[in-house]
Write a protein that holds these residues in place. Structure first.
Motif, short mmCIF file in Angstrom:
data_model
loop_
_atom_site.label_atom_id
_atom_site.label_comp_id
_atom_site.label_asym_id
_atom_site.label_seq_id
_atom_site.Cartn_x
_atom_site.Cartn_y
_atom_site.Cartn_z
N HIS A 76 -46.19 -38.56 -23.65
CA HIS A 76 -45.85 -39.90 -22.59
C HIS A 76 -46.85 -39.72 -21.40
O HIS A 76 -47.39 -39.03 -21.23
CB HIS A 76 -44.47 -40.48 -21.90
CG HIS A 76 -43.94 -41.20 -23.08
ND1 HIS A 76 -43.53 -41.87 -23.53
CD2 HIS A 76 -42.75 -39.80 -23.56
CE1 HIS A 76 -42.61 -41.79 -24.37
NE2 HIS A 76 -41.84 -40.66 -24.60
N CYS A 77 -47.37 -40.61 -21.14
CA CYS A 77 -48.73 -41.18 -20.06
C CYS A 77 -48.00 -40.94 -19.20
O CYS A 77 -46.68 -41.44 -18.06
CB CYS A 77 -49.74 -42.29 -20.21
SG CYS A 77 -50.91 -42.58 -19.16
N CYS A 80 -48.38 -44.58 -16.78
CA CYS A 80 -48.09 -45.51 -17.54
C CYS A 80 -46.82 -45.32 -18.13
O CYS A 80 -46.19 -46.53 -18.39
CB CYS A 80 -49.25 -47.06 -18.12
SG CYS A 80 -49.24 -45.56 -18.96
N ASN A 81 -46.40 -43.92 -18.22
CA ASN A 81 -45.37 -43.89 -19.05
C ASN A 81 -45.63 -44.35 -20.89
O ASN A 81 -44.37 -44.14 -21.61
CB ASN A 81 -43.62 -44.33 -18.15
CG ASN A 81 -42.83 -43.76 -19.16
OD1 ASN A 81 -43.45 -42.57 -19.67
ND2 ASN A 81 -41.94 -44.17 -19.30
N GLU A 82 -46.61 -45.05 -21.34
CA GLU A 82 -46.55 -45.42 -22.81
C GLU A 82 -46.77 -43.91 -23.39
O GLU A 82 -47.23 -43.32 -22.84
CB GLU A 82 -47.95 -46.21 -22.75
CG GLU A 82 -46.79 -47.46 -22.30
CD GLU A 82 -47.93 -48.84 -23.07
OE1 GLU A 82 -49.30 -48.24 -23.96
OE2 GLU A 82 -48.59 -49.86 -22.07
N ARG A 83 -46.46 -44.45 -24.82
CA ARG A 83 -46.73 -42.89 -25.63
C ARG A 83 -47.94 -43.36 -25.65
O ARG A 83 -48.91 -44.06 -26.18
CB ARG A 83 -46.01 -43.50 -26.93
CG ARG A 83 -45.96 -42.84 -27.70
CD ARG A 83 -45.08 -43.38 -29.37
NE ARG A 83 -45.46 -42.20 -30.24
CZ ARG A 83 -44.78 -41.76 -31.72
NH1 ARG A 83 -43.68 -43.08 -31.76
NH2 ARG A 83 -44.78 -40.48 -32.06
N CYS A 101 -53.74 -42.44 -24.08
CA CYS A 101 -53.58 -43.05 -23.78
C CYS A 101 -53.88 -44.45 -23.66
O CYS A 101 -55.16 -44.97 -24.06
CB CYS A 101 -53.91 -43.45 -21.90
SG CYS A 101 -52.93 -44.90 -21.03
N GLN A 103 -54.02 -47.44 -22.97
CA GLN A 103 -54.64 -48.23 -21.60
C GLN A 103 -55.34 -47.63 -20.59
O GLN A 103 -55.79 -47.56 -19.86
CB GLN A 103 -53.35 -48.30 -20.81
CG GLN A 103 -51.71 -48.69 -21.20
CD GLN A 103 -52.13 -50.22 -21.88
OE1 GLN A 103 -52.87 -51.31 -20.87
NE2 GLN A 103 -51.72 -50.84 -23.16
N HIS A 105 -55.86 -44.24 -19.32
CA HIS A 105 -55.68 -43.11 -17.59
C HIS A 105 -55.82 -41.86 -18.41
O HIS A 105 -56.16 -41.05 -17.11
CB HIS A 105 -54.27 -43.61 -17.92
CG HIS A 105 -53.23 -45.11 -17.64
ND1 HIS A 105 -52.97 -45.61 -17.62
CD2 HIS A 105 -54.35 -45.84 -16.53
CE1 HIS A 105 -52.50 -46.93 -17.11
NE2 HIS A 105 -53.53 -46.97 -16.35
#
Length: 238
Positions: A76-77, A80-83, A101, A103, A105
Motif C-alpha cells: 500500500h502507498c 494515500c494508502n491505495e494499493r 502508486c 496517484q 505519489h
C-alpha cells in the motif's frame, strides 16, 4: 519535505536518509531495512547524483545481513494508502521490478531490484540458471524473498522478478562508472569557465565604451583640446 513514510509492506515507520540531488539540493529517501525496501517520492530514483548512488549502495551493503521480512501482498502507498501496482522495467543490469502508486505519489523498490536498475546486480541468463540449478535447487527471490525452484522456474512465481546475482565484475564496473560521472559532475569545465570569463570581459569592455561615448557627448571644446594636448605631450615624451 515529506513526513517519514510507513513501509508499504510491514507498515512500520521508515528511516529517512539524505542524498545529493542532481544540479542542486537534496533527495530524502525512506528505507525499511527489515523489508529491504526503498520508497521514492515522485522521480527521486533518477534525481540522485552518481556520488549519492554510491553512498546508497554502501548503505545497502551495511544492512545486507540483517533479517529480512517477506513482502506483503498487496503493498500500500504510504501517502494515500491505495494499493500499489506492480511494474516491470529494463535497465543495464536486466529487468527490474517495482511497485508504483497510481496517484503518482511514488514507488517502492527492494534493495536488490534497485541494484539491478543501477547496474550493480546482473541478471542471469537461462544457461547460467540451468548450470546453477544442477548445484542449487532453490534460491531466495531478490525481489520479494520468496523461495524459487530454479530447476523449474527462471523467475519468481510470486513477483516475477528474474533470477539475479551480485556479480563482482558488475559491481566494479558500476562503481567505476558512477565515480567517473561524479568526478565529471563536480569538476569545473575549464573551457566553459574560460568562455564565461571572455564573455564577461567583453560585456565589461562594451559597458566602458558606452560610458566613454556618453562622456564624450557631454565634453565641450575646451575639454577636447586639453585631452588632445595631453595625448600629444605623452607621444612626444616617449
Amino acid at each position: 519535505m515529506n513526513p517519514p513514510a510507513h513501509c508499504p509492506s510491514c507498515r512500520q515507520p521508515m528511516v529517512q536518509k539524505i542524498f545529493a540531488r542532481q544540479l542542486y539540493g537534496e533527495v530524502e529517501l525512506d528505507f525499511c531495512f527489515a523489508c529491504q525496501g526503498i520508497w521514492f517520492d515522485d522521480f527521486e530514483s533518477v534525481q540522485i547524483t552518481p556520488g549519492g548512488i554510491i553512498e546508497l549502495f554502501k548503505l545497502i551493503h551495511q544492512h545486507r545481513d540483517e533479517p529480512r521480512l517477506p513482502l506483503s501482498e498487496p503493498l500500500h502507498c504510504p501517502r494515500c494508502n491505495e494499493r500499489l501496482l506492480h511494474g516491470l522495467d529494463v535497465a543495464k543490469g536486466g529487468h527490474f521490478n517495482y511497485h508504483r502508486c497510481l496517484q503518482k505519489h511514488g514507488r517502492f523498490t527492494t534493495f536488490a531490484q534497485f541494484m539491478i536498475e543501477k547496474g550493480f546486480v546482473r541478471q542471469l541468463s537461462a544457461a547460467e540458471i540451468d548450470a546453477l540449478s544442477a548445484k542449487i535447487g532453490i534460491v531466495r527471490c531478490t525481489g520479494c524473498g520468496a523461495p524459487v525452484d530454479i530447476r523449474q522456474e527462471h523467475a519468481c512465481g510470486h513477483c516475477r522478478s528474474p533470477i539475479a546475482i551480485l556479480d563482482p565484475a558488475a559491481v566494479e564496473q558500476a562503481l567505476a562508472r558512477y565515480q567517473q560521472a561524479e568526478v565529471k559532475r563536480t569538476t569545473p569545465d575549464v573551457e566553459a569557465l574560460g568562455d564565461a570569463i571572455v564573455m564577461r570581459e567583453k560585456e565589461r569592455s562594451r559597458y566602458q565604451r558606452e560610458r566613454q561615448a556618453d562622456t564624450l557627448d557631454t565634453l565641450d571644446v575646451g575639454d577636447l583640446i586639453a585631452s588632445g594636448a595631453e595625448l600629444v605631450w605623452n607621444l612626444i615624451r616617449h
